[in-house]
Design a protein around this motif. Structure first.
Motif, PDB file in Angstrom:
ATOM      1  N   HIS A   1       4.031  -0.676   1.845  1.00 15.23           N
ATOM      2  CA  HIS A   1       5.345  -1.334   1.776  1.00 15.23           C
ATOM      3  C   HIS A   1       5.258  -2.802   2.200  1.00 15.23           C
ATOM      4  CE1 HIS A   1       7.020   2.573   1.000  1.00 15.23           C
ATOM      5  NE2 HIS A   1       6.528   3.047   2.128  1.00 15.23           N
ATOM      6  N   THR A   2       4.158  -3.451   1.854  1.00 12.78           N
ATOM      7  CA  THR A   2       3.964  -4.856   2.203  1.00 12.78           C
ATOM      8  C   THR A   2       3.738  -5.673   0.941  1.00 12.78           C
ATOM      9  OG1 THR A   2       1.544  -4.840   2.354  1.00 12.78           O
ATOM     10  CG2 THR A   2       2.771  -4.030   4.285  1.00 12.78           C
ATOM     11  N   PRO A   3       3.836  -7.000   1.047  1.00 11.90           N
ATOM     12  CA  PRO A   3       3.568  -7.861  -0.123  1.00 11.90           C
ATOM     13  C   PRO A   3       2.140  -7.742  -0.644  1.00 11.90           C
ATOM     14  CG  PRO A   3       4.755  -9.077   1.567  1.00 11.90           C
ATOM     15  CD  PRO A   3       4.338  -7.789   2.201  1.00 11.90           C
ATOM     16  N   LEU A   4       1.228  -7.192   0.177  1.00 14.41           N
ATOM     17  CA  LEU A   4      -0.171  -7.088  -0.247  1.00 14.41           C
ATOM     18  C   LEU A   4      -0.470  -5.805  -1.003  1.00 14.41           C
ATOM     19  CD1 LEU A   4      -2.018  -8.439   2.931  1.00 14.41           C
ATOM     20  CD2 LEU A   4      -1.302  -9.671   0.885  1.00 14.41           C
ATOM     21  N   ALA A   5       0.513  -4.929  -1.130  1.00 13.68           N
ATOM     22  CA  ALA A   5       0.299  -3.695  -1.891  1.00 13.68           C
ATOM     23  C   ALA A   5      -0.049  -4.028  -3.342  1.00 13.68           C
ATOM     24  CB  ALA A   5       1.542  -2.822  -1.821  1.00 13.68           C
TER      25      ALA A   5
ATOM     26  N   ASP B   1      -4.926 -12.884  -2.632  1.00 10.35           N
ATOM     27  CA  ASP B   1      -3.511 -13.210  -2.803  1.00 10.35           C
ATOM     28  C   ASP B   1      -3.401 -14.673  -3.225  1.00 10.35           C
ATOM     29  OD1 ASP B   1      -0.765 -13.049  -2.803  1.00 10.35           O
ATOM     30  OD2 ASP B   1      -0.572 -13.379  -0.644  1.00 10.35           O
ATOM     31  N   ASP B   2      -3.568 -14.898  -4.520  1.00  9.72           N
ATOM     32  CA  ASP B   2      -3.542 -16.254  -5.095  1.00  9.72           C
ATOM     33  C   ASP B   2      -4.578 -17.147  -4.420  1.00  9.72           C
ATOM     34  OD1 ASP B   2      -1.547 -15.538  -6.877  1.00  9.72           O
ATOM     35  OD2 ASP B   2       0.019 -15.907  -5.395  1.00  9.72           O
ATOM     36  N   ASP B   3      -4.135 -18.224  -3.743  1.00 12.92           N
ATOM     37  CA  ASP B   3      -5.097 -19.147  -3.142  1.00 12.92           C
ATOM     38  C   ASP B   3      -5.415 -18.791  -1.691  1.00 12.92           C
ATOM     39  OD1 ASP B   3      -2.639 -19.753  -2.126  1.00 12.92           O
ATOM     40  OD2 ASP B   3      -2.833 -21.933  -2.339  1.00 12.92           O
TER      41      ASP B   3
END
Length: 350
Positions: free
Chosen positions: A186-190, A212-214
Motif C-alpha cells: 500500500h505504498t507508492p513503491l508497489a 523509481d524514475d530518477d
C-alpha cells in the motif's frame, strides 16, 4: 560461481557418472571440464563493458555445449579408449560441462544459457562465492580420495547436499520476495521494478533495490529478522539514480543497461559520465562502474571508449554493521544505509 566451486562440481558429477569405474584421474578430468566454460574470460572483446556483458555468453550456451560435448567425446573415445561406453562417456562430458552454466544461472550476474538467443537467465538466489554450497562438495571429494572404493557414493552425497541447499536458496528468495511485496503493498513503491539478491558469502541477509524514475531505494532484510505486529518492517535508503544526459544512449550504455535489466545509475563525477550496474555488490561497493563520456564547456558531452573504474576496497569498520544486520538487528539499518556517508541520502520507511 568461482572456479573452485565449478571444479568441485565438475569432479563430483564425473565421479557419479563414472560410478564404479571412477578413479582419481576421473576427478581431475571432471574438474577440468567443470571449469572449461569460464575460459571465455581470456577473450578480449575490445572494451570493459563488452567484456562484462559478453562473459558467460557462447561458452555457457546449451546450444554450444551439447554439440561440443559430442565432438569432445568422439575424439576422446577414438584416441583414448576407456572402459566406459560411448554413451556413458558422453554423459560424463556433457554433465560436467552443462552443470557449470546451470549453476551460474542461479547467480545475480546472469548466464546466456540459450545463446545466440538474446536473453539471460539470472535467478539471483546465490552469491558468486558461497562456502555452504562448496564445502559439502570439497569435503566429500577429499573423503573419496581417502576411501577410493566409495568414490562415487561419497561424491553423490556431496552433490545431494549442495543441490538441496541450492533448492533451499530459491525458497529463501521467495520468502524474502513475499516479505518485501507485503511491506510495499500500500505504498507508492508497489509494483515498481524490484531486484533482490543475497549479500556476499551468505544467503541470510538479502539486499533489495527498487527503481523509481530518477531515484532508487535500497534496503536489507534478514531471514533472522524478528516479526512484529506489522510483519517485517523494512527501512530504505533513498538514493539518486540520475538520468542519462546524452540525447540517446550509446551502443555501450544501451548494452550495459540491457545487461543490468535497467538497474543502472548515472552519475557525473569530475565532468565524467559514470554508469553503474546497481545489481552487483552493495551500497558503495559496486564493482561494475564505467566511464562512458566526458563533458567540456565547449563541446558538451563527448563519448569515449569505456573505462572501468577502480573498485572501492571494503572498509573493515563497515563489516560489524553487516554482521549485526545479518543476525536480525534493525538498529544498524541506518549505518548500512549511510555507509557512503553522503548527507543527501535519507532513510525512509515506506
Amino acid at each position: 560461481m568461482d572456479s573452485i566451486t565449478q571444479a568441485a562440481l565438475g569432479a563430483s558429477v564425473a565421479a557419479v557418472v563414472a560410478g564404479r569405474h571412477c578413479k582419481p584421474k576421473t576427478l581431475l578430468i571432471g574438474a577440468a571440464l567443470g571449469t572449461l566454460p569460464d575460459l571465455d574470460v581470456f577473450i578480449d572483446y575490445g572494451d570493459p563493458i563488452s567484456d562484462t556483458v559478453k562473459h558467460r555468453g557462447f561458452s555457457h550456451s546449451l546450444f554450444v555445449l551439447l554439440p561440443f560435448s559430442l565432438l569432445l567425446t568422439a575424439l576422446w573415445h577414438h584416441y583414448r579408449p576407456t572402459v566406459l561406453s560411448f554413451g556413458r562417456l558422453w554423459l560424463l562430458v556433457a554433465a560436467c560441462l552443462i552443470t557449470h552454466p546451470l549453476l551460474d544461472s542461479f547467480t545475480t550476474y546472469g548466464t546466456q544459457l540459450f545463446w545466440p538467443l538474446d536473453n539471460s537467465i539470472a535467478v539471483s538466489s546465490i552469491f558468486i562465492i558461497d562456502p555452504l554450497y562448496t564445502l559439502p562438495l570439497l569435503i566429500m571429494l577429499i573423503a573419496s580420495l581417502m576411501w577410493r572404493e566409495k568414490m562415487a557414493k561419497l561424491c553423490s552425497i556431496g552433490l545431494i547436499i549442495s543441490t538441496t541447499y541450492l533448492a533451499w536458496l530459491v525458497v529463501a528468495y521467495k520468502v524474502i520476495e513475499h516479505r518485501i511485496e507485503q511491506e510495499l503493498k500500500h505504498t507508492p513503491l508497489a509494483n515498481k521494478p524490484m531486484f533482490i539478491s543475497p549479500t556476499p558469502f551468505n544467503t541470510v541477509l538479502w539486499r533489495f533495490i527498487i527503481l523509481d524514475d530518477d531515484k532508487y531505494y535500497e534496503g536489507f532484510s534478514s531471514l533472522l529478522d524478528p516479526k512484529d505486529d506489522d510483519g517485517y518492517p523494512i527501512q530504505w535508503a533513498q538514493r539518486e539514480r540520475g538520468r542519462l544526459p546524452l540525447k540517446q544512449p550509446s551502443e555501450h550504455v544501451a548494452m550495459l543497461t540491457k545487461f543490468a535489466s535497467d538497474f543502472v545509475q548515472y552519475q557525473t563525477i569530475d565532468d565524467q559520465l559514470v554508469v553503474t550496474d546497481l545489481r552487483l555488490g552493495l551500497i558503495e561497493y559496486l564493482p561494475f562502474r564505467f566511464i562512458v563520456a566526458k563533458q567540456s564547456p565547449q563541446q558538451g558531452w563527448q563519448l569515449i571508449a569505456p573505462v572501468k573504474m577502480e573498485e572501492r576496497k571494503v572498509k573493515p569498520k563497515h563489516l560489524p554493521a553487516l554482521w549485526l544486520r545479518l543476525l536480525g538487528s534493525r538498529d544498524v539499518n541506518a549505518d548500512l544505509c549511510h555507509i557512503n556517508e553522503c548527507p543527501s541520502n535519507t532513510v525512509i520507511k515506506t
